[in-house]
Design an enzyme around this catalytic site. Structure first.
Site, PDB file in Angstrom:
ATOM      1  N   GLY A 132      21.945  28.184  24.143  1.00 31.44           N
ATOM      2  CA  GLY A 132      20.921  27.292  23.611  1.00 31.44           C
ATOM      3  C   GLY A 132      20.657  27.563  22.142  1.00 31.44           C
ATOM      4  O   GLY A 132      19.704  28.279  21.793  1.00 31.44           O
ATOM      5  N   TYR A 133      21.487  27.015  21.265  1.00 32.46           N
ATOM      6  CA  TYR A 133      21.345  27.222  19.825  1.00 32.46           C
ATOM      7  C   TYR A 133      20.977  25.909  19.121  1.00 32.46           C
ATOM      8  O   TYR A 133      19.846  25.727  18.682  1.00 32.46           O
ATOM      9  CB  TYR A 133      22.647  27.788  19.245  1.00 32.46           C
ATOM     10  CG  TYR A 133      22.764  29.293  19.244  1.00 32.46           C
ATOM     11  CD1 TYR A 133      22.195  30.067  20.246  1.00 32.46           C
ATOM     12  CD2 TYR A 133      23.479  29.955  18.247  1.00 32.46           C
ATOM     13  CE1 TYR A 133      22.321  31.443  20.248  1.00 32.46           C
ATOM     14  CE2 TYR A 133      23.608  31.334  18.237  1.00 32.46           C
ATOM     15  CZ  TYR A 133      23.030  32.075  19.247  1.00 32.46           C
ATOM     16  OH  TYR A 133      23.162  33.439  19.232  1.00 32.46           O
ATOM     17  N   GLU A 248      31.315  34.246  18.952  1.00 31.51           N
ATOM     18  CA  GLU A 248      31.599  32.859  19.334  1.00 31.51           C
ATOM     19  C   GLU A 248      32.725  32.301  18.472  1.00 31.51           C
ATOM     20  O   GLU A 248      33.628  31.612  18.969  1.00 31.51           O
ATOM     21  CB  GLU A 248      30.346  31.997  19.172  1.00 31.51           C
ATOM     22  CG  GLU A 248      30.590  30.536  19.538  1.00 31.51           C
ATOM     23  CD  GLU A 248      29.424  29.628  19.173  1.00 31.51           C
ATOM     24  OE1 GLU A 248      29.420  28.485  19.642  1.00 31.51           O
ATOM     25  OE2 GLU A 248      28.535  30.060  18.418  1.00 31.51           O
TER      26      GLU A 248
END
Length: 386
Positions: A132-133, A248
């Site tokens: 959740g960014y 990531e």
């Protein structure tokens, strides 16, 4: 025989005995990827067997400590593991945002209780995570995020929205950036973990041009999050977020163990490719793919001993995503007009065309290519700002 030679022989023998033949074939579709989680359904017995055998040895996360579900391999041993997996074209036993992103962040910032509780579940494939960014209006400028967690004593109440949340509709839990201090842009964000079945969490898939919906809008309406589900310090979540973003970007680039950037020569040669210009492009791609692979190994070795440049994941992410887009452009070109077919069994439901369209998102997710180039220019090349 050196200790590492003996280790290689041991790993090679174990893989030959334990990796099913089906798990040595390239993944053809999403169902061939083992994501784990509460609701995951194995495609076949071989996929289940491969995961279970690797979990028993700690091989889903070979370089994690044994106490947290790993095999406790040294950097040199983990490199041998990757090489031997690649030698037999073995699929990863488990694909997981928990392994690629959250796990490294927990190892660095988590409490001992959090490590014991979450890392083992991640290593065993028992929990599937989403990230959740990004928010509407807070993508590249992530620190402007507005999802807010109100302090209620023993818990936060979270309200807001995230977007481009990969596989949110399939995830069990989310690691989420939440503003907990509206007065401070950078030092007012906290890094929270919570269950996606919590009351007030809803998701809505976003349909892409490829016809699939890996991304979602995610909404939080008075979601209660216990205080112990914070990673790091209150209002210092940006420290955790930055560290996680590096991992990531490694994952998206392919440097984190993804084999998508393998050379294409053997693939298209079997297709009887005769166009000399296309063959020249193919040769150039294969050279670049091999160079990128060597650069990725060098970066991973440097990262393991703390010598990697902090902006190197940005460079890897940009190079890897551009290379992946070239890969699928060549696959489409090599397939001719037949590769554009969308629905038949002969084209496997248009798998190549859908994958080609999906690669367009690589240069957006995890930070746009423009942002990556800006970071490389400023942090690595020391070029002056505009």
């Amino acid at each position: 025989m050196s200790d590492l030679d003996a280790f290689r022989a041991e790993i090679r023998a174990w893989l030959e005995e334990n990796c099913p033949a089906e798990m040595r074939q390239p993944a053809r579709d999403e169902d061939d990827v083992c994501w784990g989680g509460r609701n995951f359904k194995f495609k076949n017995e071989a996929q289940k067997q491969w995961l279970e055998r690797c979990v028993a040895k700690g091989y889903t996360v070979p370089d994690w400590p044994k106490a947290y579900g790993g095999a406790g391999m040294s950097p040199a041993e983990a490199k041998i593991w990757r090489e031997e997996m690649h030698r037999i074209n073995a699929r990863p036993p488990l694909s997981s945002f928990g392994i690629w992103m959250l796990g490294p962040a927990l190892l660095k910032f988590g409490t001992e209780e959090q490590k014991v509780h979450y890392l083992g579940q991640i290593a065993r494939g028992e929990i599937r995570w989403c990230q959740g960014y990004s928010e509407p209006g807070s993508g590249s400028d992530l620190v402007s995020l507005q999802t807010f967690g109100e302090d209620k004593g023993d818990h936060w109440v979270v309200n807001g929205q995230k977007i481009w949340t990969s596989y949110a509709n399939k995830a069990d839990w989310i690691f989420c950036l939440v503003r907990t201090d509206k007065a401070n842009k950078y030092q007012g964000i906290s890094f929270l973990l919570f269950d996606m079945t919590s009351p007030g969490v809803t998701t809505k898939p976003i349909l892409l041009i490829s016809g699939s919906s890996p991304f979602c809008e995610t909404f939080f309406d008075n979601v209660k999050v216990p205080k112990h589900q914070i990673v790091g310090e209150v209002n210092r979540g940006w420290d955790v977020a930055k560290y996680l973003l590096g991992h990531e970007r490694e994952m998206i680039s392919g440097a984190g163990g993804n084999d998508r950037l393998n050379t294409l020569g053997p693939v298209l040669s079997r297709a009887g490719l005769e166009d000399p210009l296309l063959r020249a492009e193919l040769a150039m791609f294969d050279v670049d793919a091999l160079a990128f692979s060597a650069m990725g190994e060098k970066f991973l070795d440097e990262a393991k001993v703390g010598k990697a440049h902090p902006a190197q994941p940005n460079m890897m992410k940009y190079a890897g995503t551009e290379l992946n887009k070239r890969r699928y452009e060549l696959l489409m070109a090599g397939g001719g007009s037949a590769a554009l077919e969308w629905d038949s069994e002969a084209s496997d439901g248009g798998s190549k065309a859908r994958a080609w369209l999906r690669t367009k998102a690589n240069s957006i997710e995890g930070g746009t290519s423009e942002v990556m180039l800006n970071v490389v220019a400023k942090r690595i090349l020391d070029l002056p700002g505009a």
